[in-house]
Structure formats: C-alpha cells, structure tokens
Scaffold this motif. Sequence first.
Motif, PDB file in Angstrom:
ATOM      1  N   ALA A 176       0.811  -1.219   0.000  1.00  0.00           N
ATOM      2  CA  ALA A 176       0.000   0.000   0.000  1.00  0.00           C
ATOM      3  C   ALA A 176       0.846   1.273   0.000  1.00  0.00           C
ATOM      4  CB  ALA A 176      -0.931  -0.008   1.207  1.00  0.00           C
ATOM      5  N   VAL A 177       2.019   1.251   0.617  1.00  0.00           N
ATOM      6  CA  VAL A 177       2.776   2.483   0.795  1.00  0.00           C
ATOM      7  C   VAL A 177       3.728   2.776  -0.365  1.00  0.00           C
ATOM      8  CG1 VAL A 177       4.857   1.644   2.002  1.00  0.00           C
ATOM      9  CG2 VAL A 177       3.889   3.874   2.590  1.00  0.00           C
ATOM     10  N   GLU A 178       4.196   1.759  -1.087  1.00  0.00           N
ATOM     11  CA  GLU A 178       5.173   2.022  -2.151  1.00  0.00           C
ATOM     12  C   GLU A 178       4.608   2.918  -3.259  1.00  0.00           C
ATOM     13  OE1 GLU A 178       7.025  -1.564  -3.540  1.00  0.00           O
ATOM     14  OE2 GLU A 178       8.555  -1.491  -1.952  1.00  0.00           O
ATOM     15  N   GLY A 219      -6.234   3.499   5.523  1.00  0.00           N
ATOM     16  CA  GLY A 219      -7.108   3.638   4.362  1.00  0.00           C
ATOM     17  C   GLY A 219      -7.713   5.016   4.227  1.00  0.00           C
ATOM     18  N   ASP A 220      -7.437   5.937   5.170  1.00  0.00           N
ATOM     19  CA  ASP A 220      -7.968   7.308   5.097  1.00  0.00           C
ATOM     20  C   ASP A 220      -6.946   8.269   5.701  1.00  0.00           C
ATOM     21  OD1 ASP A 220      -9.414   9.601   4.882  1.00  0.00           O
ATOM     22  OD2 ASP A 220     -11.012   9.018   6.275  1.00  0.00           O
ATOM     23  N   GLY A 221      -6.007   8.692   4.907  1.00  0.00           N
ATOM     24  CA  GLY A 221      -4.937   9.558   5.408  1.00  0.00           C
ATOM     25  C   GLY A 221      -5.346  10.999   5.615  1.00  0.00           C
ATOM     26  N   THR A 262       1.503   7.813   4.727  1.00  0.00           N
ATOM     27  CA  THR A 262       1.722   6.681   5.633  1.00  0.00           C
ATOM     28  C   THR A 262       0.429   6.270   6.316  1.00  0.00           C
ATOM     29  OG1 THR A 262       3.996   7.404   6.048  1.00  0.00           O
ATOM     30  CG2 THR A 262       3.027   5.889   7.636  1.00  0.00           C
ATOM     31  N   MET A 263      -0.346   7.250   6.807  1.00  0.00           N
ATOM     32  CA  MET A 263      -1.612   6.945   7.468  1.00  0.00           C
ATOM     33  C   MET A 263      -2.627   6.388   6.470  1.00  0.00           C
ATOM     34  SD  MET A 263      -0.761   7.520  10.497  1.00  0.00           S
ATOM     35  CE  MET A 263      -2.313   7.191  11.312  1.00  0.00           C
ATOM     36  N   GLN A 264      -2.493   6.781   5.226  1.00  0.00           N
ATOM     37  CA  GLN A 264      -3.348   6.211   4.177  1.00  0.00           C
ATOM     38  C   GLN A 264      -3.068   4.717   4.031  1.00  0.00           C
ATOM     39  OE1 GLN A 264      -5.792   7.641   2.362  1.00  0.00           O
ATOM     40  NE2 GLN A 264      -6.181   5.757   1.183  1.00  0.00           N
ATOM     41  N   ALA A 320       3.049  15.628   3.870  1.00  0.00           N
ATOM     42  CA  ALA A 320       2.671  14.756   2.759  1.00  0.00           C
ATOM     43  C   ALA A 320       3.035  13.298   3.051  1.00  0.00           C
ATOM     44  CB  ALA A 320       3.349  15.224   1.476  1.00  0.00           C
ATOM     45  N   PHE A 321       4.220  13.055   3.595  1.00  0.00           N
ATOM     46  CA  PHE A 321       4.622  11.691   3.918  1.00  0.00           C
ATOM     47  C   PHE A 321       3.779  11.126   5.057  1.00  0.00           C
ATOM     48  CE2 PHE A 321       8.300  12.533   1.326  1.00  0.00           C
ATOM     49  CZ  PHE A 321       8.729  11.279   0.900  1.00  0.00           C
ATOM     50  N   TYR A 322       3.378  11.978   5.985  1.00  0.00           N
ATOM     51  CA  TYR A 322       2.544  11.511   7.091  1.00  0.00           C
ATOM     52  C   TYR A 322       1.168  11.079   6.583  1.00  0.00           C
ATOM     53  CZ  TYR A 322      -0.216  11.559  11.399  1.00  0.00           C
ATOM     54  OH  TYR A 322      -1.055  11.224  12.443  1.00  0.00           O
TER      55      TYR A 322
END
Length: 345
Positions: A206-208, A294-296, A288-290, A283-285
């Motif tokens: 999910a994060v890549e 699933g909802d950043g 990551t939470m996304q 933006a990175f935070y």
Amino acid sequence: MKVRICPLCDQPMKKAHRCDYCHSFVWKPQYMDIHYNTDTIQGKDCSYDSKPHDYEYHDNGSVTMMPSKKKPKKERQPQSFGQRKTESYKDYQKPYRSEASAGKRNASGKAKLIIILLMVFAIISTVIEVIGSFTERMPFDISGAGSNDVVRETQQIYGDEDEDDGYSSSGDGERIEYTDEEVMAGGKECTGIEHMEVTMDAFIAAVEPELSALGVDTSSFSDESNNYSYDYGDDYSYTYFVQERMYDMDIDIGYYYNVSWDTFSKKLHEVSYNVYDSERAEAFYVSTMQALTGDGEKFRKEFQKQREVAEKDEYVFFDTDGYEIYINYYEGYSESYYISIVKTV
C-alpha cells in the motif's frame, strides 16, 4: 620691635624699599611688631640672625643657656621673583595634574577591565554555542532508524553489549542473539515491542505507490535483521525480533523512509522517516496513514497543529486512533522533520 615685611613674599626686609629675599621693589612695605625672647630658639619666620642655643640643666634646678657650637644648616638660597612664581605655580599644578592623571588612569583601567570582561563573556558564549551545535538534537540517526532506537534504548536500560561473548548482562540478565531461522523455529513474536495489526506485506504493497508519488525510488532500499533477547531466568525475559527496510531518498527530499516489523509474525513495529520542510513532512505523514488506515486525509489537520508545537518546542508526542506519533523538528543548516509512528501502548 617693628620690622618691615615684604607684601609679596612675607619675608623681613632689611632695606626700605627692596626685598633681599625675592629681589622685588616694594614701595609700601608692611610693618609688624615682633618681640624676641632670648631664652628660646627662634626660627627664620620670627626673626633673622637668631642663633640656636644649648641648654645645660643643673641639680639645683638652674639652667645655663649659651650659643650652640653646632653649625646651623645652610638655608636655601633665595630665588628670583620669576623663578619663585614659576615654582609656586608648578607646585600648585603638580598635585592637580597628578590627581587628574590618577583619575584618568583609574577610568582607563576600569574601561580596560570592562572590555576584557566583555571579551571573556563573548568567548564563553561562542564556546557554549559551538558545544551546543554539536550536542543539539539531530533529526535522527540515518544509519539506523525505527526499531534500532528501541534496541539502543533497551541496551542502555539492561546493559551494553559484551564484545567478548556476544551478549550483555545487567544484574542476572543477559543478552542472547538469534538468527531468523531460530526465531521462526521458536514460533512466537517478540515481547519487547508493541505490534500493529497491519503486516509488513500489506503495508509495503500500500505504501510504495504513495512513496513513488512523492519522488522516492522504491527500488532503492536495504533490508536488515536484528534478533535478540534479555533473559532473567524464571522471573521474566524480553525478546526483540526486528526486521526493517530502509528506502533511500534523493538529497533534495530528505534522508530515508524506514519500516520495521516482527521477524516471526510480520506485524509492523514502527514506521519512521526524515525529510526536509514542513510540506514534505505533512505529505509523507498523510501517505503513511493512508497505507495504515485507508484514510490519510482525516489525520492531516491534527498533524498540522502538532507540527507547529514541535517547531516551537523542538518535539512533540501525541496519540491518534491508536497510534502514537512523535515529531522532532530540527532547525540547523536546513530545517528537517523526523516522524515516528508506533502503536499506542
């Protein structure tokens, strides 16, 4: 007896209109009544040509007075009026100049002392600033992040590594190293670190894509493994089974993006990163939470608020939806942000 007195030098005058002492012409001398007592020694201020006397005291109480045989000291030769006046002026000015000079020297000395103290304070301040620049909190050690910090903190609590036998001890506890195969054979996840519900495989998938959108080359990374335990016999023990992946970043983005997880269960331990400027940190935070929830976007506003606190106080801890977030702000040659995300204890 009346004696003529020179009004210029206050000395007796032998001549009617000339003073032999200051060699001045005196039109109207002053007159003074002087009474001589031959039983006492007279000085030059009371009479002139008086001679000192010797006294001999007898047993019957009588005293015999006769001229002294000792030669009197030569008197200072009189000076000219011009010389006398000049000397008198100098005698008057000398102490004045001396006091003035002393005052100036004192003032100069105080000024020099103040300057020296200011220089000393400036040097001390410079030394303190230089030392502070070295001891100031750095964003994070880019050579080892995430779970490595837990390892270092645990080592400080339970002891340092013994270079001879490969483990450290504190009291009765000792550090024991394990291979990945030994951990898998043990069939248990570690007990020294909290675990998220998300596994490494699901999170990486999910994060890549999120990292690629932010300019990170997801094909450039390094994997490491570090498994060990602190055993205290039958009482208790702690195990730390850690694997991690560190993604490299371009120099204009930041330092790294690191993911650590349990060697056996593959559940995440921590996600951390170190980037430049506040926009990238945010933006990175959110990305990551996304990947984690699933909802950043719902975490963006709170992050902005806490980031401002970190920028003021250098760091901040806060909890959100079961995650503990740590923000460390570093303002040096260029500002940077270190963010760590772990499960709330």
